[in-house]
Design an enzyme around this catalytic site. Structure first.
Site, mmCIF file in Angstrom:
data_model
loop_
_atom_site.group_PDB
_atom_site.id
_atom_site.type_symbol
_atom_site.label_atom_id
_atom_site.label_comp_id
_atom_site.label_asym_id
_atom_site.label_seq_id
_atom_site.Cartn_x
_atom_site.Cartn_y
_atom_site.Cartn_z
ATOM 1 N N GLU A 1 -82.643 13.429 16.454
ATOM 2 C CA GLU A 1 -83.394 12.239 16.889
ATOM 3 C C GLU A 1 -84.897 12.406 16.676
ATOM 4 O O GLU A 1 -85.601 11.455 16.306
ATOM 5 C CB GLU A 1 -83.107 11.990 18.383
ATOM 6 N N GLY B 1 -90.879 10.079 16.116
ATOM 7 C CA GLY B 1 -91.266 10.812 17.323
ATOM 8 C C GLY B 1 -90.391 10.495 18.522
ATOM 9 O O GLY B 1 -89.191 10.765 18.525
ATOM 10 N N GLY C 1 -102.991 16.961 16.553
ATOM 11 C CA GLY C 1 -101.636 17.487 16.370
ATOM 12 C C GLY C 1 -100.656 16.455 15.824
ATOM 13 O O GLY C 1 -99.445 16.628 15.926
ATOM 14 N N LYS D 1 -88.234 10.127 6.443
ATOM 15 C CA LYS D 1 -87.694 9.390 7.594
ATOM 16 C C LYS D 1 -86.926 8.155 7.143
ATOM 17 O O LYS D 1 -85.886 7.809 7.714
ATOM 18 C CB LYS D 1 -88.838 9.013 8.533
HETATM 19 N N1 HSE Z 1 -96.889 13.914 10.915
HETATM 20 C C1 HSE Z 1 -95.913 13.076 11.502
HETATM 21 C C2 HSE Z 1 -96.538 11.713 11.774
HETATM 22 C C3 HSE Z 1 -95.402 13.697 12.767
HETATM 23 O O1 HSE Z 1 -97.762 11.605 11.738
HETATM 24 O O2 HSE Z 1 -95.807 10.758 11.990
HETATM 25 C C4 HSE Z 1 -94.207 13.003 13.376
HETATM 26 O O3 HSE Z 1 -93.087 13.057 12.539
#
Ligand code: HSE
Length: 436
Positions: free
Chosen positions: A127, A132, A185, A203
């Site tokens: 998931e 996220g 982050g 994704k």
């Molecule tokens: N680097 C990815 C983003 C982290 O910015 O969406 C989450 O998958």
């Protein structure tokens, strides 16, 4: 009942969030599962300040975690595709269930990993790999299981959305906002994965598979990043009533499946157009439910940990379920996946935004519209910006829905005109089911 023993590798942003959520919500999780979840073994190649691992076995050799006979569930949070794959394969071989946030690994090697897990009677939960903290995999795979999904469109990279939002709202420079996203982050270890659309393509490949019941097809995703987006285009789009968003779009057509990631104009009245900052959102159209939209934090420590821990809860509940009755990895029974053709980008049919730089000479607009008409491209609106005498001016065209191949053919003729300077900027428009 004996606690579920978790082995976790990686101690980065998401892993630290996972440890934090497991500790903070320990009682609540036990109430949900009926057993405790205990992290018994952590694999990390170096120490991290401020991470409390007292009472937990710590190994420098990550393989020791993957093969630890005391571990029931292996959580992979190191990222990357090579070593992560070896670790997950070893964990499967030793009969462990796996939880991973690794979108690249699932998108590129998921077909083989799922087959291996299935043969061994274990499950791989992922998931956290998409959007996220938004439970979009569960929503599509289970909540929308009644539907034939026709299309989905999503803002599925938080870093990219953070950058586009700051450029539009504050006129900030691309590089400056990217540095901030890295400090927070959000970005990948290699941020070109974010800004060039590779992360979103990973994704999208996953979402399309579970939406349409097709094998993972990462290599077939058309991928275009946002690094060449100009503040001018953000402003011109706004003038036309649109926002530019970096979208992943998967659509089932009579001819096959469109799979594409690119900067896209969306009408500013759409919910998706108003998803800003690091937030992600996925709009899904199912034949029974119609349009649904899931919105939430697409990156960051605790939001992504929310998805990892939810997977742990799911896996804990599935431990006693007959493996043949588990929710299939790709939502459809593995022997019922359809290998639908993935369509080339030239076959895409949608409206387009085109910015041309033209010398303001008599007849140039008539010449351009004639070539467009010859290629069956009709225009919704035209804006000619005022320029300085003798200098080229921006000409913005918004077309009706047209096949990309036809538009490109027309533009290659238009580019050859003496009055046209440089290459046109071409951006696709997404109408989310509306006809334009
Ligand atoms: N680097 C990815 C983003 C982290 O910015 O969406 C989450 O998958």
């Amino acid at each position: 009942m004996k606690p579920i023993s978790v082995g976790l590798v990686g101690l980065g942003t998401v892993a630290q969030g996972t440890l934090q959520v497991l500790a903070k919500n320990r009682q609540e999780l036990t109430r949900r599962i009926g057993r405790e979840i205990e992290v018994t073994h952590v694999g990390a190649r170096r120490d991290r300040d401020g991470v409390d691992l007292s009472g937990v076995r710590v190994s420098r050799d990550l393989m020791a975690v993957a093969t630890d006979p005391e571990v029931d569930v292996f959580v992979e949070l190191i990222g990357g595709t090579d070593y992560a794959r070896e670790l997950i394969e070893a964990a499967i071989d030793s009969g462990k269930h796996v939880v991973t946030a690794n979108k690249a690994l699932i998108a590129e090697h998921g077909n083989q990993l799922f087959e291996k897990a299935q043969a061994r009677g274990v499950t791989i939960a992922f998931e956290a790999a998409v959007a996220g903290g938004i439970p979009v995999i569960k929503a599509i795979r289970e909540g929308l299981a009644a539907n034939q999904i026709q299309w989905l469109a999503g803002i599925i990279n938080g870093t990219g959305n953070f950058i586009l939002t700051a450029m539009r709202e504050d006129g900030r420079e691309f590089a400056d906002v990217l540095a901030e996203a890295q400090a927070l982050g959000y970005a990948e270890a290699d941020p070109t994965f974010d800004v060039e659309g590779i992360d979103a393509a990973h994704k999208l490949a996953i979402l399309a598979s579970i939406a349409f019941g097709i094998p993972l097809n990462f290599d077939a995703v058309y991928t275009q990043g946002i690094s060449s987006i100009d503040l001018d285009d953000i402003d011109f789009a706004e003038e036309l009533g649109y926002r530019i968003k970096h979208l992943g779009i998967a659509r089932r057509t009579d001819a096959g499946v469109e799979l594409r990631v690119h900067p896209t104009l969306i009408a500013d009245t759409e919910l998706l157009a108003n998803v800003n900052g690091v937030m992600n959102a996925v709009q899904i159209y199912g034949d029974a439910v119609g349009s649904t939209l899931l919105n939430g934090s697409g990156a960051g420590s605790l939001p992504t940990a929310s998805a990892v821990v939810a997977d742990l809860v799911d896996v804990a509940r599935a431990l006693t379920v007959d493996p043949t009755n588990r929710v299939p990895h790709l939502a459809f029974q593995p022997n019922h996946l359809n290998d639908l053709p993935i369509l080339p980008i030239e076959a895409t049919r949608c409206p387009f935004y085109v910015r041309l730089l033209v010398r303001d000479e008599v007849g140039v607009l008539a010449d351009i519209t004639r070539v467009l008409a010859d290629h069956r491209v009709s225009l919704e609106s035209v804006i000619q910006k005022e320029g300085v005498e003798g200098e080229a001016v921006a000409l913005i065209l918004l077309t009706h829905s047209v096949v990309e191949r036809d538009l490109r053919a027309a533009l290659s003729q238009i580019e050859a005109f003496a009055a046209v300077v440089g290459e046109p900027v071409v951006l696709r428009v997404e109408t989310l089911g509306a006809v334009l």
